[in-house]
Write an enzyme that holds these catalytic residues in place. Structure first.
Site, PDB file in Angstrom:
ATOM      1  N   ASP A  24      34.087  34.248  31.365  1.00 54.75           N
ATOM      2  CA  ASP A  24      32.825  34.209  32.112  1.00 54.75           C
ATOM      3  C   ASP A  24      33.086  33.856  33.577  1.00 54.75           C
ATOM      4  OD1 ASP A  24      31.040  34.470  29.675  1.00 54.75           O
ATOM      5  OD2 ASP A  24      32.172  32.668  29.172  1.00 54.75           O
ATOM      6  N   TYR A 201      43.974  35.626  21.464  1.00 50.69           N
ATOM      7  CA  TYR A 201      43.414  34.519  20.690  1.00 50.69           C
ATOM      8  C   TYR A 201      44.337  34.272  19.497  1.00 50.69           C
ATOM      9  CZ  TYR A 201      39.354  36.248  23.281  1.00 50.69           C
ATOM     10  OH  TYR A 201      38.518  36.684  24.281  1.00 50.69           O
ATOM     11  N   GLN A 263      44.333  32.743  39.156  1.00 43.48           N
ATOM     12  CA  GLN A 263      43.922  34.090  38.765  1.00 43.48           C
ATOM     13  C   GLN A 263      44.556  35.224  39.578  1.00 43.48           C
ATOM     14  OE1 GLN A 263      39.894  35.480  39.339  1.00 43.48           O
ATOM     15  NE2 GLN A 263      39.740  36.010  37.193  1.00 43.48           N
ATOM     16  N   ARG A 279      43.116  40.301  26.229  1.00 41.91           N
ATOM     17  CA  ARG A 279      41.983  39.902  25.385  1.00 41.91           C
ATOM     18  C   ARG A 279      40.697  39.881  26.220  1.00 41.91           C
ATOM     19  NH1 ARG A 279      43.174  33.328  25.057  1.00 41.91           N
ATOM     20  NH2 ARG A 279      41.560  32.812  26.583  1.00 41.91           N
ATOM     21  N   GLY A 280      39.589  39.522  25.557  1.00 43.76           N
ATOM     22  CA  GLY A 280      38.347  39.231  26.270  1.00 43.76           C
ATOM     23  C   GLY A 280      37.872  40.373  27.147  1.00 43.76           C
ATOM     24  N   GLU A 281      37.579  40.066  28.385  1.00 38.68           N
ATOM     25  CA  GLU A 281      37.039  41.087  29.298  1.00 38.68           C
ATOM     26  C   GLU A 281      37.912  41.271  30.543  1.00 38.68           C
ATOM     27  OE1 GLU A 281      32.840  41.361  29.746  1.00 38.68           O
ATOM     28  OE2 GLU A 281      32.956  41.956  31.838  1.00 38.68           O
ATOM     29  N   ASP A 282      38.164  40.181  31.251  1.00 40.53           N
ATOM     30  CA  ASP A 282      38.833  40.349  32.545  1.00 40.53           C
ATOM     31  C   ASP A 282      40.284  40.794  32.390  1.00 40.53           C
ATOM     32  OD1 ASP A 282      38.641  40.130  35.477  1.00 40.53           O
ATOM     33  OD2 ASP A 282      40.180  38.599  35.214  1.00 40.53           O
ATOM     34  N   SER A 283      41.034  40.191  31.477  1.00 36.17           N
ATOM     35  CA  SER A 283      42.440  40.596  31.319  1.00 36.17           C
ATOM     36  C   SER A 283      42.518  42.015  30.754  1.00 36.17           C
ATOM     37  CB  SER A 283      43.218  39.607  30.454  1.00 36.17           C
ATOM     38  OG  SER A 283      42.663  39.478  29.170  1.00 36.17           O
TER      39      SER A 283
HETATM   40  O1  TRH Z   1      39.483  33.920  28.262  1.00 33.07           O
HETATM   41  P1  TRH Z   1      38.868  35.108  27.634  1.00 33.07           P
HETATM   42  O2  TRH Z   1      38.964  35.194  26.191  1.00 33.07           O
HETATM   43  O3  TRH Z   1      37.392  35.159  28.062  1.00 33.07           O
HETATM   44  C1  TRH Z   1      36.228  35.653  27.494  1.00 33.07           C
HETATM   45  C2  TRH Z   1      35.325  34.554  27.094  1.00 33.07           C
HETATM   46  O4  TRH Z   1      35.707  34.137  25.826  1.00 33.07           O
HETATM   47  C3  TRH Z   1      33.916  34.999  27.104  1.00 33.07           C
HETATM   48  O5  TRH Z   1      33.059  34.043  26.554  1.00 33.07           O
HETATM   49  C4  TRH Z   1      33.805  36.295  26.398  1.00 33.07           C
HETATM   50  O6  TRH Z   1      32.524  36.680  26.352  1.00 33.07           O
HETATM   51  C5  TRH Z   1      34.653  37.263  27.137  1.00 33.07           C
HETATM   52  O7  TRH Z   1      36.008  36.848  27.070  1.00 33.07           O
HETATM   53  C6  TRH Z   1      34.535  38.652  26.626  1.00 33.07           C
HETATM   54  O8  TRH Z   1      39.542  36.442  28.228  1.00 33.07           O
HETATM   55  P2  TRH Z   1      39.474  37.146  29.660  1.00 33.07           P
HETATM   56  O9  TRH Z   1      38.113  37.715  29.883  1.00 33.07           O
HETATM   57  O10 TRH Z   1      40.599  38.054  29.717  1.00 33.07           O
HETATM   58  O11 TRH Z   1      39.673  35.977  30.701  1.00 33.07           O
HETATM   59  C7  TRH Z   1      40.903  35.372  30.915  1.00 33.07           C
HETATM   60  C8  TRH Z   1      41.037  35.033  32.378  1.00 33.07           C
HETATM   61  O12 TRH Z   1      42.130  34.167  32.566  1.00 33.07           O
HETATM   62  C9  TRH Z   1      41.293  36.252  33.245  1.00 33.07           C
HETATM   63  O13 TRH Z   1      40.484  36.169  34.413  1.00 33.07           O
HETATM   64  C10 TRH Z   1      42.745  36.133  33.632  1.00 33.07           C
HETATM   65  C11 TRH Z   1      42.889  34.638  33.672  1.00 33.07           C
HETATM   66  N1  TRH Z   1      44.271  34.116  33.591  1.00 33.07           N
HETATM   67  C12 TRH Z   1      44.768  33.462  34.691  1.00 33.07           C
HETATM   68  O14 TRH Z   1      44.099  33.360  35.716  1.00 33.07           O
HETATM   69  N2  TRH Z   1      46.022  32.946  34.628  1.00 33.07           N
HETATM   70  C13 TRH Z   1      46.807  33.073  33.521  1.00 33.07           C
HETATM   71  O15 TRH Z   1      47.949  32.587  33.513  1.00 33.07           O
HETATM   72  C14 TRH Z   1      46.260  33.760  32.391  1.00 33.07           C
HETATM   73  C15 TRH Z   1      47.098  33.932  31.166  1.00 33.07           C
HETATM   74  C16 TRH Z   1      44.984  34.273  32.455  1.00 33.07           C
END
Ligand code: TRH
Length: 386
Positions: A24, A201, A263, A279-283
């Site tokens: 988020d 996860y 990030q 996983r998730g959205e941003d990655s």
């Molecule tokens: O962390 P996520 O699983 O996030 C989510 C949330 O769970 C949310 O509630 C859900 O609705 C959504 O997913 C779909 O996965 P995501 O989205 O990939 O976010 C991880 C963030 O962490 C991403 O911006 C990259 C960042 N990151 C770093 O900045 N440094 C790191 O070393 C790593 C491994 C990740």
């Protein structure tokens, strides 16, 4: 030189409630920086969990009510009544992922002249219906205010996904040899080794995969950012933890645990690997811009609501692949998301086709425009119509 000389400096408030993990705030922080840096907006980000934010941006001090980072004003949003210290109202108000805006703030929006452009930023989905709902207005039940639903997506007619203007140039400049020395403390593996990054996860399928890598003919180098999957790695290697800085080797598998980085540096991990588990959205989005094969661990939702999203992403991503490559990647993604056992050899024999498709897919995805640019264009059109 300014990249936005003619545009007035719009003020924008982004409200972000952290549900769990990093996605988020990950999306909101990326959007906030981009609206500031590329569109010249004055951005205030109101976040209810500064500790999670601190992991992505170490300069955030979780004890402060108000601070500034990378040109963005950050306010600790104390739900539900807190509406910003001064209740200054912005020209553009973005409520991320249907987090509820403070009532006092909504009432003030209705009084403001001109009224702010109010946008609800939705979660990303590659499903077809998204284009039909993107930018649909929804009148507020009590106030004379319209909220528009901005849907990120993977296809034409959607809001697209976030991509910074300088991302491809940064990727092309990436110095892999220095990165390996600095971040992993070893020399970059040669081309005979497959480098896998693993951001996921908790996942029961990981044990089968680790065994396959260990027992395989080809060497695998695994990079694992510390997090929810680390416990499984520790168990596999018979170690109490698998914390940043630790390495392990068994059979053909060598693994390195990495610390969580700010990030803007996360992309480097994706660029350093041959294949990325995200996983998730941003990655998930970043893996697509990395132009490397990837595997998505989708955020699991109640009643398997995530399964159509997983299949929609597969439909986009596997378009153009041969039926056998498409079936192998589909089987593998499904297994990684709980349906079946992953078969690495069956998947990775399509490596060359997947690499080529990853590059073409990044071009296709870029053709729908980036989310921040699409959003800024929408706001400009709304303001011009007034
Ligand atoms: O962390 P996520 O699983 O996030 C989510 C949330 O769970 C949310 O509630 C859900 O609705 C959504 O997913 C779909 O996965 P995501 O989205 O990939 O976010 C991880 C963030 O962490 C991403 O911006 C990259 C960042 N990151 C770093 O900045 N440094 C790191 O070393 C790593 C491994 C990740």
């Amino acid at each position: 030189m300014s990249t936005h000389p003619a545009a007035p400096e719009l003020a924008c408030d982004i409200f972000c409630a952290v549900i769990d993990n990093f996605g988020d705030i990950g999306v909101c922080w990326r959007l906030a920086r981009q609206l500031r840096a590329e569109h010249g907006w004055r951005v205030r980000l109101l976040v209810d969990d500064l500790k999670v934010f601190h992991a992505l941006c170490p300069e955030i001090d979780a004890t402060l009510a108000r601070q500034e980072a990378m040109g963005v004003v950050i306010e600790h949003w104390r739900e539900p009544a807190h509406a910003g210290d001064t209740l200054e109202l912005a020209d553009v108000v973005i409520e991320a992922f249907a987090c509820e805006l403070p009532h006092a703030y909504i009432a003030a929006m209705a009084r403001r002249d001109p009224q702010p452009v109010w946008i609800n930023l939705e979660y990303l989905s590659g499903e077809d219906w998204v284009a039909d709902f993107h930018m649909r207005p929804s009148p507020h039940p009590r106030y004379p205010l319209d909220k528009s639903f901005f849907f990120p997506g993977l296809g034409a007619g959607t809001g697209g996904v976030l991509k910074e203007r300088d991302l491809d140039a940064r990727r092309e400049r990436f110095d892999a040899a220095s990165w390996w020395r600095e971040r992993v403390g070893v020399e970059r593996p040669d081309d005979g080794q497959t480098v896998v990054s693993l951001f996921a996860y908790e996942n029961p399928a990981v044990d089968a995969l680790l065994r396959q890598w260990r027992d395989g003919d080809a060497p695998v180098v695994l990079l694992v950012p510390e997090g929810r999957i680390s416990g499984a790695l520790a168990r596999f290697f018979g170690s109490p933890t698998f914390a940043a800085g630790m390495s392990a080797r068994v059979g053909a598998l060598q693994a390195h645990a990495l610390g969580f980085v700010e990030q803007p540096r996360f992309d480097e991990l994706l660029w350093a690997a041959d294949i990325n588990f995200v996983r998730g959205e941003d990655s998930f989005v970043r893996a697509q811009w990395a132009r490397k094969p990837f595997v998505w661990h989708i955020y699991p939702q109640a009643d398997d609501a995530h399964v159509p999203k997983l299949n929609a992403a597969l439909a986009h991503y596997t378009r153009e692949l041969s039926p056998s490559a498409r079936e192998a990647i589909t089987r593998f993604w499904h297994a990684w998301n709980g349906a079946g056992v992953p078969d690495w050899a069956d998947f990775w024999r399509h490596r060359t086709a997947l690499q080529a498709r990853a590059a073409r897919w990044a071009e296709e995805l870029a053709s729908i425009g980036d989310l921040a640019g699409n959003l800024a264009a929408h706001v400009a059109a709304r303001i011009a119509r007034r």
